[in-house]
Design a protein around this motif. Sequence first.
Motif, PDB file in Angstrom:
ATOM      1  N   ARG A 246       8.295   5.358  -0.402  1.00  0.00           N
ATOM      2  CA  ARG A 246       7.596   4.192  -0.947  1.00  0.00           C
ATOM      3  C   ARG A 246       7.720   2.999  -0.003  1.00  0.00           C
ATOM      4  N   PHE A 247       6.585   2.380   0.283  1.00  0.00           N
ATOM      5  CA  PHE A 247       6.468   1.191   1.134  1.00  0.00           C
ATOM      6  C   PHE A 247       6.769   1.482   2.603  1.00  0.00           C
ATOM      7  N   TYR A 248       6.827   2.757   2.972  1.00  0.00           N
ATOM      8  CA  TYR A 248       7.040   3.050   4.399  1.00  0.00           C
ATOM      9  C   TYR A 248       5.699   2.977   5.126  1.00  0.00           C
ATOM     10  N   ARG A 249       5.683   2.267   6.246  1.00  0.00           N
ATOM     11  CA  ARG A 249       4.479   2.154   7.074  1.00  0.00           C
ATOM     12  C   ARG A 249       4.865   2.362   8.531  1.00  0.00           C
ATOM     13  N   ARG A 250       4.128   3.254   9.183  1.00  0.00           N
ATOM     14  CA  ARG A 250       4.338   3.423  10.620  1.00  0.00           C
ATOM     15  C   ARG A 250       3.748   2.237  11.377  1.00  0.00           C
ATOM     16  N   ASP A 251       2.695   1.672  10.854  1.00  0.00           N
ATOM     17  CA  ASP A 251       2.065   0.497  11.457  1.00  0.00           C
ATOM     18  C   ASP A 251       1.828  -0.506  10.336  1.00  0.00           C
ATOM     19  N   ALA A 252       2.857  -1.325  10.031  1.00  0.00           N
ATOM     20  CA  ALA A 252       2.804  -2.206   8.869  1.00  0.00           C
ATOM     21  C   ALA A 252       1.665  -3.214   8.984  1.00  0.00           C
ATOM     22  N   ALA A 253       1.481  -3.785  10.158  1.00  0.00           N
ATOM     23  CA  ALA A 253       0.447  -4.826  10.307  1.00  0.00           C
ATOM     24  C   ALA A 253      -0.934  -4.244  10.062  1.00  0.00           C
ATOM     25  N   ARG A 254      -1.218  -3.053  10.649  1.00  0.00           N
ATOM     26  CA  ARG A 254      -2.525  -2.448  10.478  1.00  0.00           C
ATOM     27  C   ARG A 254      -2.762  -2.041   9.027  1.00  0.00           C
ATOM     28  N   SER A 255      -1.709  -1.560   8.354  1.00  0.00           N
ATOM     29  CA  SER A 255      -1.864  -1.146   6.968  1.00  0.00           C
ATOM     30  C   SER A 255      -2.176  -2.328   6.088  1.00  0.00           C
TER      31      SER A 255
ATOM     32  N   GLY B 199       1.211   0.551   0.744  1.00  0.00           N
ATOM     33  CA  GLY B 199       2.389   1.291   1.173  1.00  0.00           C
ATOM     34  C   GLY B 199       2.859   2.307   0.161  1.00  0.00           C
ATOM     35  N   LEU B 200       2.061   2.540  -0.898  1.00  0.00           N
ATOM     36  CA  LEU B 200       2.452   3.474  -1.959  1.00  0.00           C
ATOM     37  C   LEU B 200       1.496   4.654  -2.094  1.00  0.00           C
ATOM     38  N   GLY B 201       0.439   4.695  -1.281  1.00  0.00           N
ATOM     39  CA  GLY B 201      -0.571   5.727  -1.452  1.00  0.00           C
ATOM     40  C   GLY B 201      -0.028   7.134  -1.293  1.00  0.00           C
ATOM     41  N   LEU B 202       0.681   7.400  -0.194  1.00  0.00           N
ATOM     42  CA  LEU B 202       1.214   8.745   0.027  1.00  0.00           C
ATOM     43  C   LEU B 202       2.369   9.046  -0.914  1.00  0.00           C
ATOM     44  N   ALA B 203       3.148   8.031  -1.283  1.00  0.00           N
ATOM     45  CA  ALA B 203       4.223   8.248  -2.257  1.00  0.00           C
ATOM     46  C   ALA B 203       3.642   8.672  -3.602  1.00  0.00           C
ATOM     47  N   ILE B 204       2.545   8.032  -4.003  1.00  0.00           N
ATOM     48  CA  ILE B 204       1.876   8.418  -5.253  1.00  0.00           C
ATOM     49  C   ILE B 204       1.336   9.834  -5.141  1.00  0.00           C
TER      50      ILE B 204
END
Length: 434
Positions: free
Chosen positions: A372-381, A388-393
């Motif tokens: 949850r809330f993990y982003r490889r590219d936070a700024a782009r996301s 930051g929850l799409g894949l966690a969901i």
Amino acid sequence: MFVLIPLAIAVNVVVRHAVADRIWDQSLDAATRVAAQVRDGRLPNPVPADPTGVDLIEVVGPGGRLEASSVPARGLHRLSMLQPDSDTRVTQTTSCSMPHRDCLLVTAVRVSDSPASEIVYAGRSAPTILTTPLPEVEMMLVAVVLAFLTGWVAWKATGRALRPVEAIRSELAEITPQTIDSRVPEPPGDDEIARLARTANDALERLDRSIQMQRQFAADASHELLTPIAGIRAQLEGARLHPQDTAEAVDAALRDTERLESIVADLLLLARVRTVPEAAREDVDLGALVAAEVAHRSERLPTRLRTAPGVTVRALRGQLCRVVANLLDNAERHALTKVCVEVAQTGDEAVLCVINDGDPIPAEDRERIFERFYRRDAARSRIHGGTGLGLAIAREVVEAHAGTIRVEDGEPGVRFVIRLPLVHDEVAAQPQAR
């Protein structure tokens, strides 16, 4: 104790019967031997004692006249007054009327069928085990002592065996949310207690990891929620300081409010994924659902769809739609030129693949991207509006439906593969390009 005492009584009864039977057999053998000597006319007087210990022997003639006896029997009035008849010829009895003697076990044998036949009496004094209650008392005492000794040994052995269990219990009793990283002592070996300790430590490890994840999630959620809240506050303060920019500030505040609503909605969905009852699920044609989801999306990037008919899963339609939408959003966010979606059947599983031709995901990040809330590219996301929850969901929903989701290498790009159990096993048709 409740087992040993009846056992001691039973053993005593069996021993008594065995001793008495042995004496009866010996006295019968002795009387039969003497009767044979009487019939042969070679009866000695005194009659020698039998080697087996039968020392009291009398030969009584007609009218009760004593014709011969063994030396130990001299001076005794009569061993027994019992006279066997001509039919049985053998009688055994216990006589307790001898003066200054214990009870006697006597066997009477009639020499012949004649009414004037001699009768041979042979016997011996009953041993102590048959005449006194002392053996029962002794065996009772021994049984009681053995019972207490067995209980004491069992108590000590059980206490020693359960000492590690007490150590595990006391350690578990002291664990609090602040000391969740504590572990119970693990005794050596591979017995039940050692396995119990290892299982308890594994459970504590999982609990510790879960608590740490919850704490990290709370911290991440707070940070993610504070960001749009801070933006809204900044826009409102800017509008108050610069009334001429109010319209622009309101638009920016609304965008932050929408982002805040998206985060809260995703958090609520994560909390409710596993709380929906099984009865609320329905049979869903996975290919039709994916096709409908692709059809109403804007064509920002070309999307190639390949589906097989009859791929049916049992699921919550709304949650499954959200999974497909999240995977498509992620694919469009990272794709360079195109997105491919495939629905097929493999064995008893439905397989959904979402492929984009973007940069591959390093192996070390293929599990972390589902956090949850993990982003490889936070700024782009954040620029593209991701919470930051799409894949966690997606992972939470898939696992709640007894499925799996994983990341694989595409050709080129990245492939997200979802496997769900089919409602029934059908032969899948060949995929058709659309």
